[in-house]
Structures are given as structure tokens and as C-alpha cells.
Design an enzyme around this catalytic site. Sequence first.
Site, PDB file in Angstrom:
ATOM      1  N   ASP A 415       0.821  -1.209   0.000  1.00  0.00           N
ATOM      2  CA  ASP A 415       0.000   0.000   0.000  1.00  0.00           C
ATOM      3  C   ASP A 415       0.858   1.263   0.000  1.00  0.00           C
ATOM      4  O   ASP A 415       1.913   1.321   0.633  1.00  0.00           O
ATOM      5  CB  ASP A 415      -0.891  -0.018   1.246  1.00  0.00           C
ATOM      6  CG  ASP A 415      -1.825   1.164   1.332  1.00  0.00           C
ATOM      7  OD1 ASP A 415      -2.682   1.297   0.450  1.00  0.00           O
ATOM      8  OD2 ASP A 415      -1.679   1.955   2.281  1.00  0.00           O
ATOM      9  N   GLU A 468       1.216  -0.552  -5.155  1.00  0.00           N
ATOM     10  CA  GLU A 468       0.249   0.507  -5.425  1.00  0.00           C
ATOM     11  C   GLU A 468       1.068   1.794  -5.506  1.00  0.00           C
ATOM     12  O   GLU A 468       1.380   2.412  -4.491  1.00  0.00           O
ATOM     13  CB  GLU A 468      -0.792   0.616  -4.314  1.00  0.00           C
ATOM     14  CG  GLU A 468      -1.882   1.628  -4.647  1.00  0.00           C
ATOM     15  CD  GLU A 468      -2.459   2.346  -3.448  1.00  0.00           C
ATOM     16  OE1 GLU A 468      -3.515   2.972  -3.602  1.00  0.00           O
ATOM     17  OE2 GLU A 468      -1.851   2.311  -2.360  1.00  0.00           O
TER      18      GLU A 468
END
Length: 735
Positions: A415, A468
Site C-alpha cells: 500500500d 500501489e
Amino acid sequence: MALRDTSLPEPSGPARCGTAPPLDPTDRGRLLAGAHHDPHALLGAHVVPEGVVFRALRPFARAVSVVVDGERRALASEGEGLFSGVLPLAGIPSYTLLVSYEDGEQEVEDPYRFLPSLGDLDLHLIREGRHEQLWKALGAEPMTHQGVTGTRFTVWAPNAQGVRVATDFTYWDGTAFPMRSLGAAGVWELFLPGVAEGTRYKFEIHSRHGHRFLKADPMARHAEVPPDTASVVHSSQYEWGDEEWMAHRGDVPVHVAPFSVYEVHLPSWRPGLTYRELAEVLPAYVNDLGFTHVELMPVAHHPFSGSWGYQVTGFYAPMARLGTPDDFKFLVDALHRAGLGVIMDWVPAHFPKDDWALARFDGEPLYEPGDDRRAEHPDWGTYEFDFGRVEVRNFLVANAVYWCEEFHIDGLRVDAVASMLYLDYSRDSGQWTPNVFGGREDLDAVAFLREMNATVYRRAPGVVTIAEESTAWDGVTRPTDSGGLGFGLKWNMGWMHDSLGYMEHEPVHRKYHHHEMTFSMVYAYSENYVLPISHDEVVHGKQALVSKMPGDWWQQRANHRAYLGFMWAHPGKQLLFMGQEFAQGAEWSEPDGPDWWLLDPAYGAEPDHRGVRDLVRDLNSAYRAAPALWQRDTDPGGFRWVAGDAAEDNVFAFLRYAADGTPLLAVSNFSPVVRHDYRIWVPEDGPVWEETLNTDAAKYGGGDVTNPGPLKPEDDGIRITLPPLATVWLTPYPC
């Protein structure tokens, strides 16, 4: 602590130890305050000129005796819970302690008679930041030590003046169990005999500023259900049944394999179900839809459910709301046995400021940088990790390995990578300091990501890491030995943003935005991409996927289906968030989950939602059966535009090629009109084509404008009927 009553006979007469030499007042004060670095030097048994001195720290005890060879000798009270005495022995014997409280008497092993339970190699690797199985050295480890069963407690707290173990059976008072410092590594250790799985505990830290506070274990493998915050001693008893999956998951590299991902938020997918209950329904549902992988939004322990898992306090513990660590293993095992890979969202970019967790763990910035400007994450009100500290990097790298090795996770979606890579991320001028080269890149974060990826790929064959990352950072999926970050795949945020922007326009205006659908092919092979329609795109006022589409309800669903058909055919792997597979109209709600009633005729549901779900099933089936759609995802030779400039018609057409040259033709018509006899260029020497998937089919809720017969190339093209707001796939007609 597991204690047992004893029925040793009372001595026939006074049987007391001799008087022990008093403790140095400074040592005594530090010991009782919880600020002593070596309580084992003061407590336990030690040889002195008079024999062997025994000293125990047992707060609230009425009396303490030492038991040697079945003979009980009373220790004298020194006050404040200290008891001591001397026996005229030549050496330290095997002994136990008999402790009397108001409610009874208990015979226990003395924690302070044991040698350190952590080896020099472990300490060396921890100090160097190279312990790849850190969870086996730090935390709470049930074990047998010197022939006695119990639990070893270890914690990294290099700035602490003292550390004690506080447990549920001590009523969260750590006075009785001070830990010893193991030297320059900054590790504190204590073996507690009799402490078993299920014991709740925290570490009581005495900072160098004189403050005392309780902290959950950073390495805890299990935790209490929020709002309770204690760590829980855990020893896995799980026996895996996924040997075949693990043996073969790396047989085909992910870049040349089908990879279709269903993203799930476990607590809300079916609200109220535990890990084991989810194992009964989730694998069957995802398998039926034909996805190859499940991606789980963060599973690591987090106290605030509204963070969706992205504010982690227990990086080594699965969230306890849904069950134990072994229960989570049961779910992963069930997914594997159903033929599904398991990807887990992993959050190394930041952590929350809860005072019982990682923040200022030993009274100083430890996991976070010491510079407040660098420590504060400007977007989320959290702390960033200090990637320049080797022990912190080790904590995170080992954590990535931990999930792959201990829980058989097949992939880590990392993330917020962009927030780690840039020193000026969401910061204004004056709020950040350039690196040593004067640039904005966070060189420590780059080194961490490279180390994490290299370590995971080396230790866990078949695992994939996914970034990401929303910027144009060069080489995110390039190998580390070629100067890249070393990820296997990267979310294509540009494709997501541009394609959704195009779809949100009314068809009459789409011709002015045609490039938003074609621009992705300019950079499609710069990285190894995943096309993500994730949870981030269906919350916070962004609307569900179908609700982004213009037009009436029929047109919205048609656009939705056409877009999915375009997405599945486009180069790159694909990811779809739960609820979007059946065109849920409402945004995702974390407390409520998907609107499953839309699929249930008993609640008056119409077949249009089931039709979209059936399309997703058929898309996955056709995708997996067509190597052209996945074998050459990272090879520019696997793609060719057929109609990339038909802006006036809102038409896109392209060819995909398998490794053996077998083609698939995808054509999307994003206008609400039927285009009869539409000419599509294809190679003159190419095959006769047949329609194998049409998102306008009646079974999906469409108007059933189809091409039922074979389509033979004529004059460098084929003539095809394009249904409105639809995507059509064509494959070679079998001769």
C-alpha cells in the site's frame, strides 16, 4: 501463569535460611522501580562466601520459601515484595519457590534461575538488521527451556531504562517480572515458566525520562479483540492441507499466467462471519466466478475497523475480530484447496499513534524518525517508519516474509508506495529536507523496498509483490539487480483514472476524450501492470462502478458490461472489488458490505444484476481459456491496434496474440447505437472469426445484438455488427 497447589508438609520446627547480604540501595531502588537492566544479577540464586543466596521478588506475597530436594526453607522479607536468604551449599541446586498468598500457596519455578533463552547469533542478526525470521527471536514464544515449559518474552527497546512483563494474572502490574537487557542489540528477555498459550500480556516500559507505560508487543502473533489492546501468547497448532498448491504455485511465472483478482474486505463481505465460516462460502463463490486470486484488504491487526485495516498496530497478528491466527490459516488453506491464490494488502508506509502501540515505543522515537517533520504522515495523521534504521527495516522485511512463510500468502500488495518514495510527498516547501544528492527521493525507503522484494522472492518462491504506486517512478517492476525496485506487478493507476474518466462522459462527448482510452498503450509495457478497479474507486462519494456510468439504468448497466469486457481484454492483469461483479449501485459500506439481496429473487431482485455477475463469470472463463489475453502481457508484440482512432464512432478494436501467435480480436462500441456492417481491419491472411463473447447478450441483460455466424476477412477486413454500448470478443473459427 499455570500454577499448582502443593501439599508439602510443614517443617517440624523453624527452618529458615540464613540472612542474605542486603542489596545495594541504588540497585534495589532501580529494581523495584522497573528501571534495572539486569534483574537476574539481583534475583534468583547466586553463590556467595556463605553459600548460596536466594532472592525473590513477589509483590503481595505473605511468605516465600525455597524448596531444595523436597526440603522447605523460609526466606526473610526485605520489604516491598523482596524475600531473601542464604543456604550453606557449595553450588546452586535445582530448586523451586513456594509462595504464600492470602488465598493459598503455590509452588512455582523461579524465572531468575534460567540462562538467556536467546542465542548470540539471533542477537547479532537483530543488531545488524538481517534477521529474516525475526518473529522467531522476538515476541512471546512458548517453548521448553532448560527442561521447563513456559514462554520466552523478548522485545526490542534500546532506549528503555527497564522493561517488565505485565500479564492478566498479575493484574497488569509488571513489578514481579523485570526483564534483562541482552546488551548492545537493545533486546530485553525473560523466560516465564508455566506461562501458556492464551495468556494476555503487555510490556511495561520504564523510559529514561522516568515515565512508565504499558505497550502491546510489536511482534505479537495474536491480540485481543478491540477495544481491548493486550497481546496474546500464541503457538500455532495448525496442520496445513495445501501441499500440492504450495509445491506448484511457482511453476508458471505470474507475468505469463492468467491473473484475475477479486478484492475482498473480509469483515464486510459477509458481515458477522468468522474466518472459518468464511472458509465455507468464500472459496466456492470466487471459484464459481472464475477468478484466479483473492486479494484481502489488510488482515493485520488494527483497532479501528473504520480504517479498513490500513492503520495497523499489530503487524504480526491477524485481526482478532474474525478468529485466531490458526483460524485465518484455515481460510487461506481452504482458498488454496479451491485452487485460488491469496494476495494480502500490506501496509509498511505508516502506523497509527495509539499510545499503547508502536508510537514512541520505548519513550523515544523508535519505529518513527526522530525528526517530527519526517515522522508525521501528512495525509493520515499517522507516523511513518524510519526506513534509515536497520532494525526498523528488519522489522518490516521480516514481516513480509512472515506472512508468506507462516500463513502461505501468495502475494503482497504493498500500500501507498508513492508516499514512501518521495521526501516531499504531500509536503510543502520547508516541510522536507532533500537527500544527500539534493533530490526528493527517499533513498532509505528505496533501499528498504529493494531489500523487501529481493528477500521475499528469494525465500518464498512463487510469491508475487504488487506495488500501489501512482507516479511515473522508473523501474518499479524492474529487478533489483538492474536498478529497479523489484516488484513483480504494479497497479496501473493511470489506466484506471483515464478509462473511468472516459466512461463517465455522455457518449456524445466521448469522441473528445478518445485519447483517454488509447493513451495507456503508450506506456503499457513500461511496467508489469494490474488494471485495478479497487475499493478506492467506489467509496467517499466516487460512486459504485455502475453508478459512474451515464444514461438510464439500462445504459448504465450496458456501459458497465462493456467496460468490463474492454478491461478484461486490455493488456495487464485485472482486479475487481466485491459488489462490482453484480453491478451494485450503492457505494461500498464497511459496516454493511455488498448488497447481496440484489441477487436474490426472494427479495424482488431483477435478473439484471445476476446477468452482470454471469458476464463476469464468462469473462473469466473465456479469459483463462485464451492465452492471447495473458501470455504476452509484458510483450509489446502481443498487442496490435486495429481501430485506435475511431473517435467519431466511439469504437476501439485491437488484437491480442498468444505465444504461438493465436489471436483474439476485441471490439468495444461505447456509443448507444447499433453499427451494422461495421468494417474492422484484420490481417488478410488471418483466420475466419467467430464471436465468443458479447456483453450485449440477452443472458447478461443486453439487447442481444450478436454476430451468430463465422466472419470471413474480405479486402483486409471483416464486416461486423456492433451492438450498442458493448464489447465483443472474436476468436479464430475452428476449421
